[in-house]
Design a protein around this motif. Structure first.
Motif: not given
Length: 134
Positions: A40-41, A102-108, A125-128
């Protein structure tokens, strides 16, 4: 005015209390919590092993997109083994690395990242997450 100031100060104090009373909390935390906190950092985080060629491939992919991922080499972390096991549980299949957040969310793992890249969902996702400004 005085009351408001006093209240604000008290509130700030309350927020820092857990760390004052439990200085060890950060150290004994669940490895998965540690993974989540590190993830998340930064906008793009890759958990990796410095010896893993897939990990180098995923770094190259991001660099090629103009994204600078934060990479944690688990083999160079004293608690990396625990984190690696936690990631394996999280993914439900091995290998545990590379794992991309990405953005603290697991992409995998790499195949998920590539699939997202191919179907066009990786860039948004990257933009967000603020990793891409294109």
């Amino acid at each position: 005015m005085y009351f408001h100031h006093h209240h604000h100060h008290h509130h700030r104090q309350q927020q820092s209390e857990p760390w004052r009373y439990f200085p060890a909390a950060r150290v004994t935390a669940d490895p998965l919590e540690r993974v989540a906190r590190l993830a998340a950092e930064n906008a793009v985080v890759v958990f990796s092993l410095s010896t893993c060629c897939m990990c180098h491939a995923v770094k190259r992919l991001f660099c090629g997109m103009g994204v600078n991922p934060t990479v944690y080499e688990l083999d160079q972390d004293p608690r990396g083994k625990e984190m690696e096991r936690a990631l394996m549980r999280l993914l439900g299949n091995s290998p545990a690395v590379p794992v991309v957040f990405i953005g603290g969310k697991l992409v995998g793992a790499m195949d998920n990242v590539m699939a997202s890249h191919i179907n066009g969902s990786l860039v948004p996702l990257l933009k967000e997450a603020g990793a891409l400004w294109l």
